[in-house]
Design an enzyme around this catalytic site. Structure first.
Site, PDB file in Angstrom:
ATOM      1  N   LYS A 183      -3.622  10.343   5.588  1.00 36.86           N
ATOM      2  CA  LYS A 183      -2.839  11.303   4.785  1.00 36.86           C
ATOM      3  C   LYS A 183      -1.947  12.126   5.716  1.00 36.86           C
ATOM      4  O   LYS A 183      -2.269  13.253   6.071  1.00 36.86           O
ATOM      5  CB  LYS A 183      -3.784  12.194   3.970  1.00 36.86           C
ATOM      6  CG  LYS A 183      -3.119  12.697   2.690  1.00 36.86           C
ATOM      7  CD  LYS A 183      -4.141  13.239   1.711  1.00 36.86           C
ATOM      8  CE  LYS A 183      -3.481  13.831   0.486  1.00 36.86           C
ATOM      9  NZ  LYS A 183      -3.088  12.825  -0.510  1.00 36.86           N
ATOM     10  N   GLU A 219       0.809   1.111  -3.744  1.00 35.70           N
ATOM     11  CA  GLU A 219       0.561   2.446  -4.283  1.00 35.70           C
ATOM     12  C   GLU A 219       1.638   2.883  -5.236  1.00 35.70           C
ATOM     13  O   GLU A 219       2.760   2.385  -5.220  1.00 35.70           O
ATOM     14  CB  GLU A 219       0.509   3.459  -3.138  1.00 35.70           C
ATOM     15  CG  GLU A 219      -0.798   3.407  -2.412  1.00 35.70           C
ATOM     16  CD  GLU A 219      -1.216   4.788  -1.963  1.00 35.70           C
ATOM     17  OE1 GLU A 219      -1.663   5.575  -2.813  1.00 35.70           O
ATOM     18  OE2 GLU A 219      -1.086   5.070  -0.770  1.00 35.70           O
TER      19      GLU A 219
HETATM   20  C1  LIG Z   1      -3.450  12.078  -1.579  1.00 32.60           C
HETATM   21  C2  LIG Z   1      -2.933  10.754  -1.960  1.00 32.60           C
HETATM   22  C3  LIG Z   1      -3.480  10.016  -3.018  1.00 32.60           C
HETATM   23  C4  LIG Z   1      -4.538  10.552  -3.953  1.00 32.60           C
HETATM   24  O1  LIG Z   1      -5.734  10.846  -3.336  1.00 32.60           O
HETATM   25  P1  LIG Z   1      -6.783  11.783  -4.068  1.00 32.60           P
HETATM   26  O2  LIG Z   1      -7.861  11.959  -3.080  1.00 32.60           O
HETATM   27  O3  LIG Z   1      -7.235  11.114  -5.289  1.00 32.60           O
HETATM   28  O4  LIG Z   1      -6.054  13.053  -4.376  1.00 32.60           O
HETATM   29  C5  LIG Z   1      -2.989   8.743  -3.259  1.00 32.60           C
HETATM   30  N1  LIG Z   1      -1.985   8.225  -2.515  1.00 32.60           N
HETATM   31  C6  LIG Z   1      -1.427   8.918  -1.503  1.00 32.60           C
HETATM   32  C7  LIG Z   1      -0.331   8.301  -0.733  1.00 32.60           C
HETATM   33  C8  LIG Z   1      -1.874  10.202  -1.186  1.00 32.60           C
HETATM   34  O5  LIG Z   1      -1.310  10.865  -0.188  1.00 32.60           O
END
Ligand SMILES: *Cc1c(COP(=O)(O)O)cnc(C)c1O
Length: 339
Positions: A183, A219
């Site tokens: 992330k 995604e």
């Molecule tokens: C944060 C994020 C998510 C969702 O993750 P959660 O833990 O469910 O909030 C999905 N894809 C990306 C690219 C993210 O940065």
């Protein structure tokens, strides 16, 4: 009580009273400090500014039907931030500091936690950045861990109602063996141009395909993708997907509801076979998808024929929300109650 129109809140920055900061200097983490400033003072040569040593997290606190404050699965966010820190060679935050920061910042901003029944919640944003000066390319030797919060409404302004999504084949948000599973802000920078184009074209977000072959679904903008086919919950498996905690929770709930769960590569053509599709993440839990347009090929996939989310997505959404708001027993031990 403060005067906020809770049910009209956007998903946006909202100034609250406090944030918390902890510095890693001289080889060790310091104390968790409370701050009322919205600004940080960092070196102009900080590694986060030049070489992208930056990680963030996103989670929520909810005011329950019983008045109690619940934070959803924060240990999972802690673990993911640790993985991300290792992934881009940053100093990981110890669990005790992560926990103390979270509890303190929520408690200190208690008056900003939206009342039960408004559909709003308190968004929690942990941030870890390289703050040490670097001109040559190398990891920093100083880090700042910061957590701020703010009341938010649903991520998509439509709330739990179906959105339109655009497949972009001319852009990747992450490389096959790059930082997609971490992330980090860099993945978002890479997705901004296609995301903005999608918005301009009237879509809520972009659906990215696997960056190697463009055969499989990766995604859906800042969220994971899932599809429902009969009695099966299907979600893509790929090295460039960010492992969503919401998706992980939905998989558990789906199994609990007697659905079969499949995590495997999902070919684009399979979009024609799903009964329901959706995007999932902390911000919206589930955003049901009503239409997917393949921008380059021109193909269009339609769902939600009656304009509403499908029955399985609706059931999953309601169950997860009920657990978060304390209306349903927390059978999997996902909530931390803040006293
Ligand atoms: C944060 C994020 C998510 C969702 O993750 P959660 O833990 O469910 O909030 C999905 N894809 C990306 C690219 C993210 O940065």
């Amino acid at each position: 009580m403060i005067d906020i129109e809770w049910s009209k809140l956007p998903f946006a920055y909202f100034k609250t009273d406090y944030n918390v900061r902890t510095y890693f200097r001289d080889g060790k983490w310091g104390e968790v400090e409370l701050s009322s400033s919205e600004y940080i003072n960092i070196h102009m040569a900080a590694s986060s500014l030049h070489y992208g040593q930056e990680a963030f997290e996103g989670l929520k606190a909810f005011r329950g039907s019983d008045g109690k404050i619940r934070v959803f699965r924060w240990e999972e966010n802690f673990k993911r931030m640790e993985t991300t820190a290792h992934g881009i060679v940053m100093q990981p935050v110890p669990m005790s500091i992560f926990r103390e920061s979270l509890l303190k910042v929520v408690k200190m901003n208690e008056k900003y936690i939206p009342p039960f029944g408004t559909g709003a919640s308190l968004y929690i944003r942990p941030l870890l950045i390289g703050s040490g000066a670097c001109v040559g390319v190398k990891p920093a030797d100083e880090y700042l861990f910061l957590v701020f919060v703010g009341p938010v409404g649903p991520y998509f302004k439509e709330g739990f109602s179906p959105v339109n999504i655009q497949i972009a084949r001319d852009v990747d948000r992450a490389a096959p063996l790059g930082t997609g599973a971490f992330k980090v802000g860099g993945n978002y920078a890479a997705s901004l141009s296609s995301g903005e184009r999608a918005h301009h074209d009237g879509y809520a977000a972009c659906l990215y395909l696997d960056p190697k072959e463009k055969r499989f679904i990766d995604e859906c903008g800042p969220a994971n993708f899932f599809g429902i086919k009969g009695n099966t919950y299907v979600t893509p498996l790929s090295t460039s997907i960010l492992p969503s905690i919401t998706n992980k929770s939905l998989m558990t709930l789906a199994e609990d509801m007697g659905l079969k769960v499949e995590r495997r590569p999902v070919a684009v053509e399979e979009l024609a076979e799903f009964d329901e599709v959706g995007a999932c993440g902390t911000a919206a839990v589930i955003s049901p998808i009503k239409l997917i347009q393949d921008r380059e090929l021109g193909t269009v996939y339609n769902y939600c024929k009656d304009g509403k989310a499908g029955p399985v997505s609706t059931k999953l959404y309601n169950r997860l929300r009920a657990i978060q708001y304390g209306e349903e027993a927390d059978k999997f031990n996902w909530n931390t109650i803040i006293e």
